[in-house]
Design an enzyme around this catalytic site. Sequence first.
Site, short mmCIF file in Angstrom:
data_model
loop_
_atom_site.label_atom_id
_atom_site.label_comp_id
_atom_site.label_asym_id
_atom_site.label_seq_id
_atom_site.Cartn_x
_atom_site.Cartn_y
_atom_site.Cartn_z
N LEU A 1 0.82 -1.21 0.00
CA LEU A 1 0.00 0.00 0.00
C LEU A 1 0.85 1.26 0.00
O LEU A 1 0.37 2.34 -0.34
CB LEU A 1 -0.93 0.02 1.23
N VAL B 1 -9.87 7.36 -1.99
CA VAL B 1 -9.22 6.09 -2.30
C VAL B 1 -8.04 5.80 -1.38
O VAL B 1 -7.54 6.68 -0.68
CB VAL B 1 -8.76 6.06 -3.77
N GLU B 2 -7.59 4.54 -1.41
CA GLU B 2 -6.48 4.05 -0.57
C GLU B 2 -6.75 4.30 0.91
O GLU B 2 -5.84 4.63 1.68
CB GLU B 2 -5.15 4.73 -0.98
N GLY B 3 -8.00 4.16 1.33
CA GLY B 3 -8.38 4.41 2.72
C GLY B 3 -8.98 5.80 2.83
O GLY B 3 -8.29 6.79 2.58
#
Length: 818
Positions: free
Chosen positions: A374, A499-501
């Site tokens: 990530l 996005v990405e959390g």
Amino acid sequence: MMFLTAVLLLLLTSAVLFYFTPGLLLSSVIFAAVWLTTGLISPVMLHPLSLTLLAAGLLLLNLTPLRRRLISALAYKALARVMPSMSSTEREALEAGTAWWDADLFRGKPDWEKFSAIKLPVLREHEQSFIDNDVEELCSMLDEWEIQHYHKDLPQPVWQFLKERGFFGLIIPQEYGGRDFSPYAQSRVMSKIASRSITAAVTAMVPNSLGPGELLVKYGTEEQKKRWLAGLAKGTEIPCFGLTGPEAGSDAGAIPDIGVVCKGTFEGKEVTGIRLNFAKRWITLAPVATVVGLAFKLRDPDGLLGDASKNDYGITCALIPADHPGVEIGRRHFPGAPFMNGPINGKDVFIPVDWIIGGPDMAGKGWRMLIECLGAGRGVSLPALATASGEVGYRMTGAFASIRRQFKLEVGKFEGVQEATSQIAIQAYTLEAMRHLVTRSLEDGTPSVITAMAKYHATEMMRELINHGMDVAGGRAIQLGPRNFMALPYQSVPVAITVEGANILTRSLMIFGQGSMRCHPYLFDTLQALQSDDPKQGLKDFDRLFFKLAGGAISSTLRALVLGVSGSRLARHPQAADEFSKVWYQRIDRLSAAFSATADLALAVLGGDLKRRELLSARLGDVHSYLFMACSILKYREAQLHSEAEDVHAKAAVHQALYKAQEALIDFYDNFGTPLAALYRRIAFPWGRMLKKPDDEQIRALGDLIMQDTPVRQAFGHFAHVSLDPEDSFGRVESTYQMMLSIEGEWQAFVKAQSKGMLDGDSIEAQLASAVQQGIIPADKAASIKEYNQRRYDALLTDAFEKSFFTAAQVKKDDEAA
């Protein structure tokens, strides 16, 4: 009286020992020596009863079996009830990440010489060449208005260029045909593309962040690497990664998608495989992908993987051709920008177990793999978008504020406007500084806390500075069209935020939640000991850690008190720090100690409840993040050629970062809800706040500088794509600004005389002639001033469309319906 003096000496000795933490045995020897010495002051200290108490205390602390039975066992039972429990998924996530400079800041005693030794990344020759040539050529092909409003996709020549020039293989090793770029080079590539087109940047970044490419490089079998990596590098294979779904967004660990190990037929043979059912959403590149990385929960009810006692393996990652039977793919979402994004579904999809990334041995290791990968999305790609927005926002807003005039004055000179433009300047400078230190951290590992900080704060700064830019440009930024240089980045902000959390959860749950475990020197190991399946071994490990944990907390508290009382004067700093940086490093040192002590307080008092006190956790995460930002700013400034403009930007940026860290700490104390909070606030800030809010002088200085062609503005131009095309949305403003710079003195003299009514005539031609006649401007500059005024006016115009533009979509819809 003499007895009290002796006691005070012992208390002072204890404080010094806790402050410097020389170790338990050495501390015991020093304490005993001081005790015996105090007998010269007060004979009571040498009384047999006093010596017995001293001996008993030292033996209790230093004889391990005795200490373990009488102290550690009681603490072990008490803490086991209040400390947060860890699931196997959480444990995997924490074990996957690494700690870097963030750990020093968390521990309250940064090693400044270690920080001095950190060298910021620089581009290698082939990376610089790629940016100067391939990326610039790509940027010249992009027109975001055309992409957004006509093509609804990248034009086919752009897709082909991305594939042929290796944009999809930046992270892939050269042996497989990739470019093997550093994290910093990847960031520079993505931010330059993003300065031209968010759609193109998102398209290019996905194969180089969380996805099959990175997972294969790190974990794939040799057979999988040979099968896929060359195609991914050349662009003949387009990857996507199916992680999120309707029931699992930021909580990706809760994915409901299931894979069951079973026997099945593949290519005419019976093999051990996995039967999958999944529903994925919001997957970038899915509509055009040829290969799908898929995360799912794996079960093996029949023990076909070799372990009959294990049924639930947990999250697993596999690689599946997009045209594999049962995979439904190709439809598009519409996320507000036309990059490819869509759903992926699968019903009774059977795949061989060899399609697990890394092979069957990696079954159940997917969460760890994802956490480690990530970092590229959180630490490189999304912050690169934000950094591009900062640099373009800085240059465009500063240029527009110089060109646009109201009330006979450039709008950028109004203090109300400068309040906004100064924030753009601070945030743009901070973003570039963070980019350098964050990508440097990724060269040494997978720092999950730092990349979470980078993702959250970079995208939030992007949102703020773009909003400020919209305020300054006003109607020029609201009216959509090919002239508009602000609206399309403004529309894309929610994508980066989500996005990405999602940002809310990243701030309230992840940054301090992971930071406390990953960066605290003893907490994670202590929790492991408290949850050990072997109580005897757990107590043994706990005994070793508990006194270090308690001693570290006391040490941080004492450091915070001493540094606070001294007004940061006793705080440390790098030996090589110049006069500018020294005081700021000392303030970071002081706040780091206060933060460490406060974090220990929160963990000790709240234990597992801290997970549910998200607002408190978020504030502690903010403190940690702003301290890291401040370090980034100072490190970045040290790497630049010094100038007055550089120092003004750096001072304002580091001041704001530390002011926000201070305010987050104070907000924590105000909301902690126990009397200890007031005590710790007094320890951290014994004389009141360490820093005042940045003042108006700083705002005015930055507001003036953003309008000037300073070394800071020029540096930002190197990181972004700069167009001078007068027909381009950015180039129209930039070329007009550059022309203004060439005649700035004469232009200012002309408009000053104009505003005072000194010039004859109503037309620009007549007024210019009058100005020449009066000697206000040279005759050879009159034509340039006239041209600049025409271009200035053109740069202020917004688009106006024929009626057919607005009916075309409906006509198309009606035609399709017919």
